[in-house]
Scaffold this active site. Structure first.
Site, PDB file in Angstrom:
ATOM      1  N   HIS A   1      90.298  39.031   2.896  1.00 13.29           N
ATOM      2  CA  HIS A   1      89.825  38.872   4.272  1.00 13.29           C
ATOM      3  C   HIS A   1      90.917  39.248   5.273  1.00 13.29           C
ATOM      4  O   HIS A   1      90.840  38.865   6.439  1.00 13.29           O
ATOM      5  CB  HIS A   1      89.398  37.426   4.526  1.00 13.29           C
TER       6      HIS A   1
ATOM      7  N   HIS B   1      81.836  37.163   1.628  1.00 12.92           N
ATOM      8  CA  HIS B   1      82.074  37.561   0.245  1.00 12.92           C
ATOM      9  C   HIS B   1      80.928  38.421  -0.253  1.00 12.92           C
ATOM     10  O   HIS B   1      80.769  38.628  -1.440  1.00 12.92           O
ATOM     11  CB  HIS B   1      82.215  36.334  -0.658  1.00 12.92           C
TER      12      HIS B   1
END
Lengths: 333, 333
Positions: free
Chosen positions: B57, B219
């Protein structure tokens, strides 16, 4: 084509409108002809610095408009040179009585149009210097260039020339800083995937799932060679060796290192490449004195990266460290 | 899979090494257990702030370590929660005697492991508070969550809680700032393409060439709905309406707006989305008082974006504007 856009023909104008709305404290956008300009332009007694080029390389150049870097940027259509009237209008807008420096990446259309604008501005009594960047070691001539292409060094030259201009140094000296950064800088890039130009609606070129292009241009124009995919260590070695041996960088040199993302490559991969570059530089006795890692001169959604190294001296280090306040590069203020 | 990596199992460690080398003036990286920590930690008398989560991320969270934001970040494997011993080690490293705040995104594994670490740190005599962010309006429960997922608001909470900690406010108040930002913030995201996890070697999910996923998780976990591609105006309307009506934001509100890129989306598209968001907010009488546009909480190479809005008051505006010096967010210093 999967993009967050409305009509392909509106991408640049709508992107500019977003920039203006998001960064009203830093810049303004003018339309017809289009350019981005520092909110407080013209700055009296300061050399005005104007750059520009085709859109699709964001944050370059609009993201570098602001205190300590560019006074204005002229965005052309995607991958298309800005017109002379854009550059002329921007030059007028940033002319604070100390002259204007044009920073031009070496592409045939850009050079022609910036030269034409320089002549027109001079005819209006504005003192103008133009510096052409040509740091890409990948190819001698290319699809859009006589001589080497201007790439990553442009961003770094804009920062350091911008700092010199903030010191109220005269046009001749600000231009000299820009020429020095270009002379001491070298770059090379690579692509894992093609980019897709909104108007075209399909990838600029085909690159098989197991191949990459080494020496790619920022418009997807061909590089040195196509080869099978390699590891980040091997890819970095290929790029860094070409860059280091071209200047050449020598044992004891201090370098500013830019690991640049092409637009579609995540940051974690760029840091991974950076540690490979640091290892290679260390092995050759070249100290990375400053660094920049991120997407700064992109090719739309292309996956890939480029490396730029600039040999630094005390003056350049001081100019690099000077405060800058733009939407894409900011420190000290 | 086309990525700038060596071995999939080394991606996180090598990325961390790159971070440490590129930003030695800001942070250090410790291995075994792994965490990133402010170069000057622990700061005596200041609340230490620790966050973390799965890698992939970036720049979240390591890019937010530094003066005015996080004291430490704990990166798990890609899309995998950090372990309790990472969080415990980081908490010890940043404990300057005023307690430690853990900022945790609401994913089942993260919450469990941060809670376990909090208990262990307390057993060692460190005062610990934990705040869980859960701003994603897309879904109630998800593949990895009971309740709403924590996404974009986390970055903004880290900035404002970080500023409160720099003011040497007590743990209780720093935690309260964090809770307030979370309570006043809402987010939703969308994907044009899947991401590809290095270990998996293939896209996490299939998304046909003419479809997109609205309400995607970071995700790649499913969102609200899959639909045919739409224009940026229509997509922004979908996301913004869900966000605005959930809090709900009301006429006269001042908002901090984050238009976040998922990793594979170029900046020009994010600015294009921003101007659509500005138009929508204006139509509802919500003033965008501050903004942030760029890839801040990404999903590897996923193409797409997310919107976050936080209702601001004078205190939050002041904390947002306070100086920050991290690799990914920096101003005022």
């Amino acid at each position: 084509m999967k993009k967050l856009i409305n009509k392909p023909e509106d991408v640049v104008a709508e992107g500019l409108r977003g920039m203006a709305l998001a960064h009203a404290d830093i810049l303004k956008v003018q339309f017809g002809p289009d350019y981005l300009v520092r909110a407080d332009a013209p700055v009296k007694g300061k050399v005005g610095i104007v750059s520009g080029g085709g859109s699709g390389h964001e944050p370059m150049h609009g993201g570098f408009v602001g205190m300590g870097m560019l006074d204005a940027a002229c965005p052309g259509a995607v991958f298309t040179s800005p017109t002379p009237d854009q550059v002329l209008a921007a030059s007028r807008a940033v002319s604070g009585g100390a002259g204007v420096l044009l920073i031009v990446k070496n592409y045939t259309g850009d050079v022609l149009n910036f030269e034409m604008a320089a002549d027109m501005a001079r005819a209006e009594g504005i003192e103008v210097e133009a510096v052409v960047t040509n740091d890409d070691v990948a190819v001698k001539d290319s699809l859009y260039t006589a001589g080497r292409r201007g790439v990553g060094v442009t961003v770094l030259a804009e920062k350091m020339a911008g700092a010199a201009a903030e010191e109220r140094r005269p046009l001749e000296e600000v231009a000299e800083v820009c020429r020095k950064v270009n002379a001491q800088g070298r770059s090379m890039g690579m692509a894992l995937t093609s980019c897709t130009v909104p108007h075209a609606g399909k990838p600029t070129f085909d690159l098989p799932e197991d191949e990459m292009e080494i020496g790619i241009g920022i418009h997807g124009e061909p590089g040195r060679t196509r080869m099978k995919l390699k590891t980040a260590a091997e890819i970095t070695e290929l790029l860094a060796t070409a860059v280091l041996e071209d200047l050449p960088f020598q044992r004891g040199d201090r370098a500013l290192a830019l690991v640049n993302g092409m637009g579609g490559t995540p940051l974690i991969e760029l840091y991974l490449v950076f540690q490979e570059l640091a290892r290679i530089c260390k092995g050759r006795g070249v100290a990375i004195a400053r660094s920049l890692v991120g997407p700064y001169i992109t090719s739309l959604d292309m996956a890939g990266c480029s490396l730029t190294l600039v040999r630094m001296d005390d003056e350049l280090l001081r100019l690099w460290d000077a405060p800058v306040r733009t939407s894409a590069l900011r420190w000290g203020v």
